[in-house]
Design a protein around this motif. Structure first.
Motif, PDB file in Angstrom:
ATOM      1  N   THR A 193     -36.779  -8.339  57.046  1.00  9.21           N
ATOM      2  CA  THR A 193     -36.529  -7.366  55.664  1.00  9.21           C
ATOM      3  C   THR A 193     -37.326  -8.230  54.688  1.00  9.21           C
ATOM      4  N   GLU A 194     -37.163  -9.453  54.529  1.00 13.75           N
ATOM      5  CA  GLU A 194     -37.983 -10.064  53.328  1.00 13.75           C
ATOM      6  C   GLU A 194     -39.549 -10.311  53.676  1.00 13.75           C
ATOM      7  N   ALA A 195     -39.719 -10.425  54.970  1.00 13.68           N
ATOM      8  CA  ALA A 195     -41.235 -10.290  55.608  1.00 13.68           C
ATOM      9  C   ALA A 195     -41.853  -9.044  55.130  1.00 13.68           C
ATOM     10  N   GLU A 196     -41.255  -8.063  55.436  1.00 12.46           N
ATOM     11  CA  GLU A 196     -41.681  -6.716  55.161  1.00 12.46           C
ATOM     12  C   GLU A 196     -42.008  -6.592  53.499  1.00 12.46           C
ATOM     13  N   ALA A 197     -40.975  -6.964  52.838  1.00 15.71           N
ATOM     14  CA  ALA A 197     -41.033  -6.869  51.322  1.00 15.71           C
ATOM     15  C   ALA A 197     -42.411  -7.667  50.731  1.00 15.71           C
ATOM     16  N   PHE A 198     -42.600  -8.740  51.582  1.00 14.58           N
ATOM     17  CA  PHE A 198     -43.609  -9.706  51.067  1.00 14.58           C
ATOM     18  C   PHE A 198     -45.132  -8.840  51.241  1.00 14.58           C
ATOM     19  N   LEU A 199     -45.153  -7.651  51.795  1.00 12.68           N
ATOM     20  CA  LEU A 199     -46.424  -7.089  52.106  1.00 12.68           C
ATOM     21  C   LEU A 199     -46.769  -6.072  50.780  1.00 12.68           C
ATOM     22  N   ALA A 200     -45.745  -6.038  49.931  1.00 15.78           N
ATOM     23  CA  ALA A 200     -46.060  -5.440  48.544  1.00 15.78           C
ATOM     24  C   ALA A 200     -46.411  -6.242  47.475  1.00 15.78           C
ATOM     25  N   ARG A 201     -47.353  -5.511  46.465  1.00 16.49           N
ATOM     26  CA  ARG A 201     -47.444  -6.545  45.319  1.00 16.49           C
ATOM     27  C   ARG A 201     -46.545  -6.835  44.372  1.00 16.49           C
ATOM     28  N   VAL A 202     -46.667  -8.034  43.943  1.00 16.31           N
ATOM     29  CA  VAL A 202     -45.555  -8.345  42.952  1.00 16.31           C
ATOM     30  C   VAL A 202     -45.454  -7.505  41.759  1.00 16.31           C
ATOM     31  N   GLN A 203     -44.069  -7.489  41.620  1.00 20.24           N
ATOM     32  CA  GLN A 203     -43.909  -6.632  40.549  1.00 20.24           C
ATOM     33  C   GLN A 203     -43.761  -7.489  39.094  1.00 20.24           C
ATOM     34  N   GLY A 204     -44.526  -7.529  37.998  1.00 18.49           N
ATOM     35  CA  GLY A 204     -44.835  -8.466  36.975  1.00 18.49           C
ATOM     36  C   GLY A 204     -45.922  -8.462  36.415  1.00 18.49           C
ATOM     37  N   SER A 205     -46.364  -9.271  35.667  1.00 19.97           N
ATOM     38  CA  SER A 205     -47.486  -9.215  34.769  1.00 19.97           C
ATOM     39  C   SER A 205     -48.860  -9.016  35.633  1.00 19.97           C
ATOM     40  N   ASN A 206     -49.756  -8.385  35.159  1.00 19.32           N
ATOM     41  CA  ASN A 206     -50.955  -8.079  36.145  1.00 19.32           C
ATOM     42  C   ASN A 206     -52.125  -8.148  35.307  1.00 19.32           C
ATOM     43  N   THR A 207     -53.056  -8.482  35.868  1.00 16.48           N
ATOM     44  CA  THR A 207     -54.671  -8.399  35.333  1.00 16.48           C
ATOM     45  C   THR A 207     -55.548  -7.907  36.395  1.00 16.48           C
ATOM     46  N   SER A 208     -56.609  -7.593  35.845  1.00 18.21           N
ATOM     47  CA  SER A 208     -57.834  -7.089  37.021  1.00 18.21           C
ATOM     48  C   SER A 208     -59.281  -7.493  36.553  1.00 18.21           C
ATOM     49  N   ASP A 209     -59.794  -8.148  37.322  1.00 14.34           N
ATOM     50  CA  ASP A 209     -61.017  -8.775  37.024  1.00 14.34           C
ATOM     51  C   ASP A 209     -62.315  -7.936  38.045  1.00 14.34           C
ATOM     52  N   SER A 210     -63.077  -7.105  37.076  1.00  8.11           N
ATOM     53  CA  SER A 210     -64.210  -6.349  37.965  1.00  8.11           C
ATOM     54  C   SER A 210     -65.476  -7.096  37.704  1.00  8.11           C
ATOM     55  N   HIS A 211     -66.346  -7.320  38.645  1.00  7.52           N
ATOM     56  CA  HIS A 211     -67.710  -7.619  38.748  1.00  7.52           C
ATOM     57  C   HIS A 211     -68.868  -6.662  39.006  1.00  7.52           C
ATOM     58  N   GLU A 212     -69.282  -6.018  38.016  1.00  9.87           N
ATOM     59  CA  GLU A 212     -70.415  -5.255  38.050  1.00  9.87           C
ATOM     60  C   GLU A 212     -70.539  -4.443  39.111  1.00  9.87           C
ATOM     61  N   GLY A 213     -69.344  -3.534  39.568  1.00  9.32           N
ATOM     62  CA  GLY A 213     -69.534  -2.579  40.626  1.00  9.32           C
ATOM     63  C   GLY A 213     -69.344  -3.273  41.954  1.00  9.32           C
ATOM     64  N   VAL A 214     -69.233  -4.696  42.118  1.00 10.04           N
ATOM     65  CA  VAL A 214     -69.476  -5.412  43.297  1.00 10.04           C
ATOM     66  C   VAL A 214     -67.803  -5.590  43.898  1.00 10.04           C
ATOM     67  N   TYR A 215     -67.055  -6.255  43.225  1.00  7.35           N
ATOM     68  CA  TYR A 215     -65.702  -6.336  43.533  1.00  7.35           C
ATOM     69  C   TYR A 215     -64.658  -6.200  42.539  1.00  7.35           C
ATOM     70  N   ARG A 216     -63.484  -6.001  42.729  1.00 10.24           N
ATOM     71  CA  ARG A 216     -62.435  -5.967  41.851  1.00 10.24           C
ATOM     72  C   ARG A 216     -61.234  -6.834  42.350  1.00 10.24           C
ATOM     73  N   LEU A 217     -60.826  -7.873  41.618  1.00  6.33           N
ATOM     74  CA  LEU A 217     -59.623  -8.719  41.919  1.00  6.33           C
ATOM     75  C   LEU A 217     -58.293  -8.361  41.167  1.00  6.33           C
ATOM     76  N   ALA A 218     -57.520  -7.827  41.594  1.00  2.00           N
ATOM     77  CA  ALA A 218     -56.233  -7.325  40.932  1.00  2.00           C
ATOM     78  C   ALA A 218     -55.238  -8.530  41.465  1.00  2.00           C
ATOM     79  N   GLU A 219     -54.632  -9.056  40.090  1.00  2.00           N
ATOM     80  CA  GLU A 219     -53.619 -10.054  40.157  1.00  2.00           C
ATOM     81  C   GLU A 219     -52.300  -9.644  39.649  1.00  2.00           C
ATOM     82  N   ASN A 220     -51.334  -9.800  40.361  1.00  2.00           N
ATOM     83  CA  ASN A 220     -49.782  -9.688  39.809  1.00  2.00           C
ATOM     84  C   ASN A 220     -48.802 -10.890  39.994  1.00  2.00           C
ATOM     85  N   GLN A 221     -48.233 -11.186  39.000  1.00  2.00           N
ATOM     86  CA  GLN A 221     -47.629 -12.607  38.834  1.00  2.00           C
ATOM     87  C   GLN A 221     -46.183 -12.243  38.278  1.00  2.00           C
ATOM     88  N   SER A 222     -45.137 -12.875  38.926  1.00  2.00           N
ATOM     89  CA  SER A 222     -43.690 -13.011  38.329  1.00  2.00           C
ATOM     90  C   SER A 222     -43.511 -14.614  38.341  1.00  2.00           C
TER      91      SER A 222
END
Length: 385
Positions: A330-359
């Motif tokens: 159950t814990e391993a399954e839950a680890f496949l979900a994004r973290v619930q907490g503060s979030n940021t997103s870094d986009s680079h000229e339509g090439v890639y997007r890196l979404a970050e979530n932290q608790s």
């Protein structure tokens, strides 16, 4: 009439209960000797994975390391992407110290003695494909060994672009501005894998460089702290009893005693994650989840799996807690979900997007290639220490 009705009602309820029990049961992945392209089908239910078709297969354990395969029946194309190892092997990706091309850059980062910088390198990708880099990939040589600081994608171009990195060799600031000369000398897993992939045909040995262990990766991409990266590397060197004059993480992977232990993990997991729909893993050490690494498809996962396995194994042999414990599915399954907490997103000229979530306990990262249809290339979640 009441007695027969009670009996009939009981039978109906029993049948309903049995049906519910069967539908909730998780089918186990069969991974012994799978054929090429073989798919393992697993039915499971858990909350909000980063990709809805992800499921867990049966875990594999060696010593204190447990790995759950992550399965996906949908294949997401990534043929237009190239990995760092592939790029370096082909000679179409080059890395030098930042500022080595003679251009001056003024930024608010730690500098050491010349135009080169501790936390930034220059990368040129002439492969004709977009280059994917994963946080924690070790880049050997230059003034000192580094690791990639965060997931990113770099388009093909003749122009060098800056690459955010962290130092994993605290005691050296000398040598060539180019990377690759000092990359050789690996023994065991990393070198073995390189030779299997054709690296022994005169190509630079830099492609065999391993991945930083999860504890070091977490300090880089989640904490974003050079001091904490150095501390985590120093702790690994101390715990493993490795001898190194410059405090480099590479020395731990080169240590014969450590390598003997890593070889044991390699043998134990050999062939266990080759089924065609395995796209990643959730890894636990002594019953504690430490990392999840999941990729767009099986091919991309296979390109990274030898390095990932080495990094998990190194953390396992560097762990000082006594006694391996079982990890909860159950814990391993839950680890496949994004973290619930503060979030940021870094986009680079339509090439890639890196979404970050932290608790306070975990951090998750989602790398999307956005040049065409947005594609989730890599999902990583790490536990904080």
């Amino acid at each position: 009439m009441k007695a027969p009705i009670r009996v009939l009602t009981g039978l109906v309820l029993s049948a309903f209960s049995l049906a519910c029990s069967s539908s909730g049961r998780i089918a186990e992945a069969k991974s012994e000797g799978p054929k090429k392209g073989h798919k393992v089908r697993v039915a499971s239910t858990f909350t909000s994975p980063a990709r809805p078709d992800w499921r867990l297969g049966s875990p594999f354990t060696h010593d204190n390391l447990t790995v759950f395969p992550v399965l996906a029946d949908e294949s997401i194309a990534s043929a237009d992407l190239i990995t760092l190892d592939e790029g370096l092997r082909s000679g179409k990706v080059a890395i030098t110290e930042f500022g080595a091309n003679g251009r001056s850059h003024t930024i608010n980062r730690r500098q050491m003695g010349d135009s080169a910088e501790v936390n930034r390198l220059a990368l040129t990708n002439k492969s004709g494909k977009a280059l994917v880099l994963i946080a924690g990939e070790i880049i050997l040589g230059g003034r000192q060994d580094r690791i990639v600081g965060h997931d990113c994608i770099i388009e093909s171009s003749n122009t060098p672009v800056p690459l955010d990195v962290f130092c994993v060799e605290h005691g050296r600031w000398s040598g060539s501005v180019a990377f690759g000369e000092r990359a050789g000398g690996f023994i065991g897993n990393a070198r073995t894998e390189a030779s299997r992939s054709g690296a022994s045909t005169g190509a630079p040995p830099m492609m065999a460089a391993p991945m930083a262990l999860p504890n070091v990766r977490e300090k880089a991409q989640a904490k974003k702290s050079q001091d904490e990266v150095w501390s985590a590397v120093a702790e690994t060197v101390t715990v493993t009893g490795t001898s190194t004059s410059t405090g480099t993480l590479k020395s731990v992977y080169q240590d014969k005693r450590v390598n003997t232990k890593l070889d044991g993990y390699e043998r134990a997991f050999k062939g266990k994650l080759s089924a065609g729909n395995i796209v990643g893993v959730v890894a636990a050490i002594d019953g504690k989840i430490v990392s999840a690494d999941v990729f767009a498809n099986h091919s991309l996962f296979q390109a990274y799996w030898p390095k990932m396995l080495n990094s998990y194994a190194l953390e396992a042999v560097s762990t000082t807690t006594a006694g391996a414990q079982q990890v909860s599915r159950t814990e391993a399954e839950a680890f496949l979900a994004r973290v619930q907490g503060s979030n940021t997103s870094d986009s680079h000229e339509g090439v890639y997007r890196l979404a970050e979530n932290q608790s306070s306990k975990d951090a998750s990262f989602e790398l999307e290639y956005t040049r065409k249809n947005p594609t989730l290339v890599h999902f990583n979640r790490v536990s904080k220490k």
